[in-house]
Structures are given as C-alpha cells and as structure tokens.
Design a protein around this motif. Structure first.
Motif, PDB file in Angstrom:
ATOM      1  N   ALA A 160       0.837  -1.212   0.000  1.00  0.00           N
ATOM      2  CA  ALA A 160       0.000   0.000   0.000  1.00  0.00           C
ATOM      3  C   ALA A 160       0.871   1.261   0.000  1.00  0.00           C
ATOM      4  O   ALA A 160       0.560   2.243  -0.692  1.00  0.00           O
ATOM      5  CB  ALA A 160      -0.924  -0.011   1.214  1.00  0.00           C
ATOM      6  N   SER A 161       1.975   1.238   0.764  1.00  0.00           N
ATOM      7  CA  SER A 161       2.883   2.402   0.824  1.00  0.00           C
ATOM      8  C   SER A 161       3.565   2.645  -0.524  1.00  0.00           C
ATOM      9  O   SER A 161       3.665   3.784  -0.985  1.00  0.00           O
ATOM     10  CB  SER A 161       3.946   2.202   1.900  1.00  0.00           C
ATOM     11  OG  SER A 161       3.365   2.091   3.155  1.00  0.00           O
ATOM     12  N   ALA A 162       4.040   1.549  -1.150  1.00  0.00           N
ATOM     13  CA  ALA A 162       4.702   1.685  -2.456  1.00  0.00           C
ATOM     14  C   ALA A 162       3.719   2.213  -3.502  1.00  0.00           C
ATOM     15  O   ALA A 162       4.070   3.068  -4.325  1.00  0.00           O
ATOM     16  CB  ALA A 162       5.268   0.343  -2.892  1.00  0.00           C
ATOM     17  N   ALA A 163       2.459   1.728  -3.439  1.00  0.00           N
ATOM     18  CA  ALA A 163       1.437   2.168  -4.406  1.00  0.00           C
ATOM     19  C   ALA A 163       1.070   3.624  -4.181  1.00  0.00           C
ATOM     20  O   ALA A 163       1.086   4.439  -5.113  1.00  0.00           O
ATOM     21  CB  ALA A 163       0.196   1.281  -4.278  1.00  0.00           C
ATOM     22  N   LEU A 164       0.781   3.967  -2.919  1.00  0.00           N
ATOM     23  CA  LEU A 164       0.324   5.332  -2.645  1.00  0.00           C
ATOM     24  C   LEU A 164       1.456   6.339  -2.792  1.00  0.00           C
ATOM     25  O   LEU A 164       1.240   7.453  -3.291  1.00  0.00           O
ATOM     26  CB  LEU A 164      -0.273   5.387  -1.243  1.00  0.00           C
ATOM     27  CG  LEU A 164      -1.009   6.681  -0.949  1.00  0.00           C
ATOM     28  CD1 LEU A 164      -2.404   6.390  -0.421  1.00  0.00           C
ATOM     29  CD2 LEU A 164      -0.248   7.543   0.032  1.00  0.00           C
ATOM     30  N   GLY A 165       2.663   5.954  -2.379  1.00  0.00           N
ATOM     31  CA  GLY A 165       3.813   6.853  -2.522  1.00  0.00           C
ATOM     32  C   GLY A 165       4.060   7.219  -3.973  1.00  0.00           C
ATOM     33  O   GLY A 165       4.353   8.375  -4.295  1.00  0.00           O
ATOM     34  N   GLY A 166       3.938   6.225  -4.864  1.00  0.00           N
ATOM     35  CA  GLY A 166       4.117   6.500  -6.298  1.00  0.00           C
ATOM     36  C   GLY A 166       2.946   7.243  -6.899  1.00  0.00           C
ATOM     37  O   GLY A 166       3.109   8.205  -7.654  1.00  0.00           O
ATOM     38  N   TRP A 167       1.731   6.827  -6.516  1.00  0.00           N
ATOM     39  CA  TRP A 167       0.511   7.393  -7.115  1.00  0.00           C
ATOM     40  C   TRP A 167       0.334   8.856  -6.743  1.00  0.00           C
ATOM     41  O   TRP A 167       0.022   9.696  -7.589  1.00  0.00           O
ATOM     42  CB  TRP A 167      -0.685   6.565  -6.642  1.00  0.00           C
ATOM     43  CG  TRP A 167      -1.909   6.737  -7.473  1.00  0.00           C
ATOM     44  CD1 TRP A 167      -3.006   7.484  -7.182  1.00  0.00           C
ATOM     45  CD2 TRP A 167      -2.173   6.156  -8.755  1.00  0.00           C
ATOM     46  NE1 TRP A 167      -3.924   7.406  -8.196  1.00  0.00           N
ATOM     47  CE2 TRP A 167      -3.433   6.593  -9.172  1.00  0.00           C
ATOM     48  CE3 TRP A 167      -1.426   5.309  -9.590  1.00  0.00           C
ATOM     49  CZ2 TRP A 167      -3.990   6.213 -10.391  1.00  0.00           C
ATOM     50  CZ3 TRP A 167      -1.992   4.929 -10.796  1.00  0.00           C
ATOM     51  CH2 TRP A 167      -3.245   5.372 -11.185  1.00  0.00           C
ATOM     52  N   MET A 168       0.508   9.171  -5.444  1.00  0.00           N
ATOM     53  CA  MET A 168       0.269  10.547  -4.967  1.00  0.00           C
ATOM     54  C   MET A 168       1.373  11.503  -5.414  1.00  0.00           C
ATOM     55  O   MET A 168       1.175  12.716  -5.440  1.00  0.00           O
ATOM     56  CB  MET A 168       0.170  10.570  -3.438  1.00  0.00           C
ATOM     57  CG  MET A 168      -1.005   9.817  -2.881  1.00  0.00           C
ATOM     58  SD  MET A 168      -2.582  10.605  -3.235  1.00  0.00           S
ATOM     59  CE  MET A 168      -2.562  11.939  -2.061  1.00  0.00           C
ATOM     60  N   GLY A 169       2.556  10.950  -5.729  1.00  0.00           N
ATOM     61  CA  GLY A 169       3.648  11.818  -6.174  1.00  0.00           C
ATOM     62  C   GLY A 169       3.492  12.302  -7.603  1.00  0.00           C
ATOM     63  O   GLY A 169       4.179  13.246  -8.017  1.00  0.00           O
ATOM     64  N   LEU A 170       2.577  11.683  -8.354  1.00  0.00           N
ATOM     65  CA  LEU A 170       2.471  11.983  -9.790  1.00  0.00           C
ATOM     66  C   LEU A 170       2.014  13.413 -10.073  1.00  0.00           C
ATOM     67  O   LEU A 170       2.454  14.032 -11.018  1.00  0.00           O
ATOM     68  CB  LEU A 170       1.513  10.998 -10.474  1.00  0.00           C
ATOM     69  CG  LEU A 170       1.974   9.537 -10.537  1.00  0.00           C
ATOM     70  CD1 LEU A 170       0.914   8.683 -11.206  1.00  0.00           C
ATOM     71  CD2 LEU A 170       3.298   9.407 -11.277  1.00  0.00           C
ATOM     72  N   ASN A 171       1.084  13.929  -9.239  1.00  0.00           N
ATOM     73  CA  ASN A 171       0.514  15.245  -9.555  1.00  0.00           C
ATOM     74  C   ASN A 171       1.041  16.357  -8.649  1.00  0.00           C
ATOM     75  O   ASN A 171       0.436  17.420  -8.566  1.00  0.00           O
ATOM     76  CB  ASN A 171      -1.019  15.188  -9.466  1.00  0.00           C
ATOM     77  CG  ASN A 171      -1.488  14.895  -8.056  1.00  0.00           C
ATOM     78  OD1 ASN A 171      -0.705  14.440  -7.235  1.00  0.00           O
ATOM     79  ND2 ASN A 171      -2.757  15.148  -7.769  1.00  0.00           N
TER      80      ASN A 171
END
Length: 346
Positions: A160-171
């Motif tokens: 979950a951390s790897a997914a959210l860390g990457g996803w939220m950093g995009l914008n």
C-alpha cells in the motif's frame, strides 16, 4: 533561531536517537523517542509562519499518539509475559499495536497523512532531518522486534505504501511533498523485507538516507522549492544540477546507480522466500515512482522555461556546501560496483 536553542535541540536529537538505538528496555526506548519528538518541535516551528505552526501541531499530535501506543503495547506485553526486553515481544496483540505505532511514527500507509503536510510546512533542512534521522529510532525498534512481527500485515502495509507513494507523487508540484511521497514509497520497500531479512532493511535505510540527504542538500543549495523554480536553478549551479539528475535516477532505483542495489537484493530475497507475486507487484509499483523522478530530472536539466527570468547568472554558490554535496553525490551514484564488499559488511 537562537544559537543556544538550536544547539540544545540538536544535542537532544542526538541524545534521543542514541538512547533509543542502544536500549534493550521498552521504557528507555520510549524515553528516547519522546526526547526526539520534543527536540525536533522547535526546529519545525522556527519560522513562526502559520503553516509551520500547523505542521508542528500535526507532528506533535501524531507522534504523541504513536508514543502512547508503543507504551501501551510494551505494558500489555509485560503484563502477559513478564518481560520488558524489546526482543521478547511475544504477545500477539502487543505485536499488532507496536506495528501500528511504528507505522505511525514512520509515516507508513495507512498512517501517512501527516508526513507530506509536515514536510511542506517546514524548511528544507528540518525536512531532511524528518525524512532521515527521525526515522532511524523507529526502524531500529522494528529491527529488534522483526522476529515477532506479523509478515502479512507488514507486506500489506508495504505494498500500500509503495502504491500510494508512487501514485500521490504523480501530480505534485512542490518538491518537499514529492520527496515525502518518495520517502513513503521507500519505506514500503523497507517494511516488506524486515520480517525475512532485517539486515537488508537497515542497508536499504542507510542507502536511502545517503541519497535523500544528497537530494535535499542540492535543493537547499539552489533554493528550489517547487518545479517552476527548479527550471531556473541551472543558472546558479549548472554542474550541481547535472549531478542532481544522476542522484534522482539513483533514488528511483535505476541500474547501474547505487539505488538499484537495495531493490535488487530485496527482489532476490522475496524470490527466495517464494513470494514472486509480491516481488512482481512491488516492482511494478516502483514504476510509478520512476515516472515522477524522471519528471524531476527532466525539469532539472533537460527543459528550459519558455520565458527565463531576467537576472544575473550566479556562477558561484556557497562554497561551504560544495564539498559535502560532491562527496555525497559520488556515493549516491557510484556504490553499485562495490556491492560485494557492502554485502560482506552487513
């Protein structure tokens, strides 16, 4: 900030960290974490800006809750087993409570909400401390209790951390928030392997600290706080921006740079533990992080803004930061060839 107050805060930070990492009793470890929390608060709020005060209050409330949970977990474990030793954490409920408390201290998903906001509300130097030094004591407690922790819970949190860390950093356009989500993503890689190979978690944390320190110091030198100011930073230090590109790619985990080493070893260890699916998922999720690191490198060196600001080109930067940044950049990019020596040391 008053030099005496800064000295007291800095010394207290070192003292709190030393107490926690060298203790084997829950109360002394907890006391060290409390000293750390109280020492960093003046550094977060030193600008007296409303945003900094808000960040300080958020940080204090989260850390106080996490410390209470750690104390409760250790007391319930002592009640059930009669042991105050950190390595003797055998009570299942205490293990779950401790995992939640440490996740809150570190900023692991789902307890990550405070971390980007606090980093955004403080200065670059304090953000560096929060991203690196303040994470060392909780990681040490996880290391000492790794044999008792629930691997399924840690793996879920890590993915979950790897997914959210990457996803939220995009914008994100703010550099400090970008680096906060980068930190959350890296913590996912550390958490996924701690139950199987704790030494590898420490190695990952050391290399992450090295690369993050380099990036923060580079941004602090060029005074870049968001992507739009990063575009014009090349006039201040062209060579620093060129090496910053390599450091960011190393942080993304691209071979043949230093950052590839921990990811490679973690994937190898997960495969040995017959967790090939988990290794594949977390590797695919790291591509999200790679996207925003590439965007940062693109802004730092390749692209030029449509209308450059009219100012004198500042070719000379503060010489006092040049040598440490040069050494750290070299280490952040060139350690992969000596990986056998690093592996022999751990």
């Amino acid at each position: 900030m008053n030099p005496h107050a800064k000295l007291i805060s800095s010394m207290s930070l070192l003292l709190g960290t030393t107490i926690t990492i060298s203790s084997n009793h829950w109360i002394t470890a907890w006391a060290g974490l409390e000293i750390n929390t109280l020492a960093i608060i003046p550094l977060i709020s030193k600008s007296h800006h409303p945003r900094a005060i808000e960040a300080t209050i958020k940080y204090f409330l989260v850390q106080a809750t996490a410390s209470t949970l750690i104390l409760f977990a250790s007391m319930s474990n002592a009640w059930a087993t009669g042991q105050w030793d950190i390595t003797q954490l055998n009570h299942p409920t205490s293990c779950l409570l401790l995992t939640s408390a440490i996740a809150m201290k570190l900023g692991l998903v789902p307890f990550h909400f405070w971390f980007p906001e606090v980093l955004q509300g403080t200065s670059m130097t304090t953000a560096l401390l929060l991203s690196t030094m303040m994470k060392f004591p909780p990681i040490t407690i996880l290391f000492l209790t790794s044999h008792s922790l629930n691997p399924t819970l840690l793996t879920t949190m890590a993915i979950a951390s790897a997914a959210l860390g990457g996803w939220m950093g995009l914008n994100q356009t703010q550099i400090r928030k970008l680096l906060a989500f980068s930190s959350i993503s890296h913590l996912g890689w550390m958490a996924i392997i701690i139950a199987y190979n704790p030494d590898l978690t420490l190695l990952t944390f050391y290399l992450y600290t090295l690369m993050t320190t380099t990036v923060f110091l580079a941004f602090n030198t060029t005074k870049a706080l968001k992507l739009s100011t990063m575009m014009t930073a090349w006039t201040k230090a062209p060579m620093l921006n060129a090496t910053l590109m390599l450091t960011l790619l190393s942080l993304a985990g691209l071979p043949p740079l230093t950052g590839f080493l921990p990811k490679w070893l973690i994937i190898q260890e997960l495969t040995k533990q017959e967790m090939t699916t988990t290794a594949t998922i977390i590797t695919m999720l790291s591509l999200l992080g790679l996207f925003f690191y590439l965007r940062l490198t693109y802004y730092s060196t390749i692209t030029l803004p449509p209308n450059s600001t009219n100012h004198m080109k500042q070719w000379h930067i503060n010489k006092s930061t040049s040598t440490p940044v040069a050494i750290l950049t070299s280490l952040s990019t060139l350690l992969l060839p000596i990986s056998p020596m690093i592996l022999a040391a751990i």
